[in-house]
Design a protein around this motif. Structure first.
Motif, PDB file in Angstrom:
ATOM      1  N   TYR A 166       0.820  -1.219   0.000  1.00  0.00           N
ATOM      2  CA  TYR A 166       0.000   0.000   0.000  1.00  0.00           C
ATOM      3  C   TYR A 166       0.856   1.272   0.000  1.00  0.00           C
ATOM      4  O   TYR A 166       1.929   1.300   0.595  1.00  0.00           O
ATOM      5  CB  TYR A 166      -0.895   0.007   1.230  1.00  0.00           C
ATOM      6  N   LYS A 167       0.294   2.331  -0.594  1.00  0.00           N
ATOM      7  CA  LYS A 167       0.994   3.622  -0.564  1.00  0.00           C
ATOM      8  C   LYS A 167       0.561   4.421   0.666  1.00  0.00           C
ATOM      9  O   LYS A 167       1.260   5.291   1.136  1.00  0.00           O
ATOM     10  CB  LYS A 167       0.644   4.431  -1.823  1.00  0.00           C
ATOM     11  N   ASP A 213      -6.475   2.697  -2.825  1.00  0.00           N
ATOM     12  CA  ASP A 213      -5.126   2.190  -2.521  1.00  0.00           C
ATOM     13  C   ASP A 213      -5.196   0.716  -2.094  1.00  0.00           C
ATOM     14  O   ASP A 213      -4.393  -0.110  -2.544  1.00  0.00           O
ATOM     15  CB  ASP A 213      -4.537   3.059  -1.396  1.00  0.00           C
TER      16      ASP A 213
END
Ligand SMILES: Cc1ncc(COP(=O)(O)O)c(C=O)c1O
Length: 487
Positions: free
Chosen positions: A2-3, A79
């Motif tokens: 994940y960002k 995301d």
């Protein structure tokens, strides 16, 4: 990975701030945190849920013009699922599917869709005025169910309709059957058009590698997911995932605004926010447990005389690329009772409620809300039912062949909007249908609005009715009459 920090729950937190501030509500809803609500309901549901039943204001943001916590919550959802953008749908996946269709096709545009689509797809087609080009899913004759569509079927449809503007597929089906979506996406993209996916039964895909691939990770351009069906959000709350390459994301926002209420439930949206956090941060372990439990139940059910619950052996069949093991399709064909009867006995005698049933099967939906005790109760009830029925004379049911897809004379929108007259079924042969006719199994419509009614269709419907099966879609609940288009 994940960002963003997936432990965040911005919308839920904003609602907690509202509650903790002891805000005095001079806004709708009129029950004002439950104060104005009758005790009958309030005492049962409790004050907490009522205290977050609020409306649009700055602290909690606006679904139609998100700039604060809803914007952040949707970014987190995108995301988590690897999409460019995500939208909350508070009209379930039905609303998200309509939005997908209205975002990619307009009046007169062709869209390729499987014949066995959910009615929300047809609603999207009626609303948009698009023209459906139907493709046939594969059918498993043993259990009498529609499977997935093959890449070859999609390719053939595109070859015959190179002017199509989009392709929609269902992945996975209600019964957990997934198609070869990656190959389908490549084929669709070779025509530079979007692949949109009804992923109502796939909001958990992508969080555990024992499950089929998710639509977005396989390359789809949009997917509509019933978060509420599979993971921890409340009924009616779904997600719409979008990739920007072939889809105008601003148009998607406009369409969502057109279709959704201006009073979206913050209870539903907050549940989406927290469900996304849960699946993103704990999905793998929760799903491992859910899959193990469902596999245990599948093994036990397959030991019961007269019952069959398909597993990985179905992967050999055409139209099946992967299987979601959390779906337990309990086939009672050999036991000689219908799936409907099995569902009824379980509900009435054992208070065990399954998701749905049809001629040969009853479906138990697994999730990480299940317990071993729950499955043991189901297994023990099924054993008792088997003991009672396995040696009784069988209700001899054969699968009836679905008639060919009839000719479409008028687009579904025109047929739906047009003037109609009811006619007895037999007298309607040769006329243009203003209604649907659907029969179970395998849940494939035999007739859609705008199509010509053939003798084969009427024979089939009469055979289905004689066998005591559900035929539905017409305004007449007994399906003795069908409304035909006045031309
Ligand atoms: C294949 C499929 N698509 C779409 C939907 C609609 O989903 P929702 O109930 O979230 O509106 C359903 C519902 O059962 C479904 O089975």
């Amino acid at each position: 990975m994940y960002k963003l920090d997936q432990t965040q729950t911005p919308l839920f937190d904003a609602l907690m701030e509202y509650v903790n501030n002891k805000t005095i509500p001079f806004h709708v809803p009129g029950h004002k945190k439950g104060m104005g609500m009758d005790n009958k309901f309030k005492n049962f549901v409790g004050n907490n849920v009522l205290s977050i039943d609020v409306t649009v204001f700055k602290l909690v943001d606006s679904l139609h013009h998100p700039e604060g916590p809803i914007k952040k919550a949707q970014e987190l959802a995108a995301d988590a699922y690897g999409a460019d953008r995500a939208f909350f749908s508070i009209n379930g996946t039905s609303g998200a599917i309509q939005a997908m269709i209205l975002s990619v096709v307009s009046h007169g545009d062709k869209i390729i869709i499987p014949r066995n689509v959910h009615k929300s797809v047809t609603a999207g087609i009626i609303l948009s005025g698009a023209v459906p080009i139907y493709i046939k899913p594969e059918v498993d004759r043993k259990v009498g169910l529609a499977l997935g569509v093959t890449p070859e079927t999609v390719e053939e449809a595109l070859k015959n309709n190179p002017d199509a503007k989009a392709v929609l597929i269902i992945n996975p089906t209600y019964y957990g059957v997934a198609a070869d979506i990656k190959r389908i996406a490549d084929i669709v993209h070779s025509y530079d058009i979007p692949l949109i996916v009804d992923e109502a039964h796939g909001a958990h895909l992508g969080f555990n590698n024992r499950l089929p691939m998710s639509a977005i990770s396989a390359g789809a351009d949009m997917s509509a997911q019933s978060t509420h069906k599979i993971i921890g959000s409340l009924t009616q709350s779904s997600l719409l995932q979008v990739m920007e390459k072939r889809v105008d994301v601003n148009k998607v926002q406009q369409v969502m605004n057109l279709l959704q209420t201006t009073s979206p439930s913050y209870i539903l949206m907050a549940s989406l926010d927290v469900a996304r956090m849960q699946i993103a941060t704990k999905g793998k372990e929760l799903l491992d447990r859910a899959i193990d439990l469902a596999e245990y139940a599948r093994r036990e059910i397959n030991k019961i005389p007269g019952l069959y619950c398909f597993g990985d052996e179905i992967l050999k069949k055409k139209g099946v690329y992967a299987l979601d093991p959390t779906k337990l399709t309990i086939s009672c064909r050999e036991m000689g009772i219908t799936g409907n009867k099995l569902e009824r006995i379980l509900a009435e005698k054992y208070h065990i409620q399954l998701e749905l049933s049809n001629l040969f099967n009853a479906l138990a939906v697994g999730s990480f809300g299940d317990s071993k005790e729950g499955f043991d109760a189901l297994i023990s009830a099924l054993k008792e039912i088997s003991d009672e029925y396995k040696d009784l004379p069988k209700e001899n049911r054969r699968m009836l062949d679905i008639p060919d897809i009839p000719k479409q004379i008028v687009a579904p929108r025109e047929a739906f909007m047009g003037d109609k007259t009811p006619l007895p079924l037999r007298e309607s042969i040769g006329c243009i249908s203003g209604e649907f006719l659907m029969a179970y199994p395998p849940g494939i419509p035999v007739l859609c609005p705008g199509e010509v009614i053939t003798p084969d269709i009427i024979d089939y419907v009469e055979d289905m009715k004689d066998a005591g099966l559900y035929v539905q879609g017409t305004e007449d609940p007994d399906v003795n009459y069908i409304r035909i288009l006045n031309v």
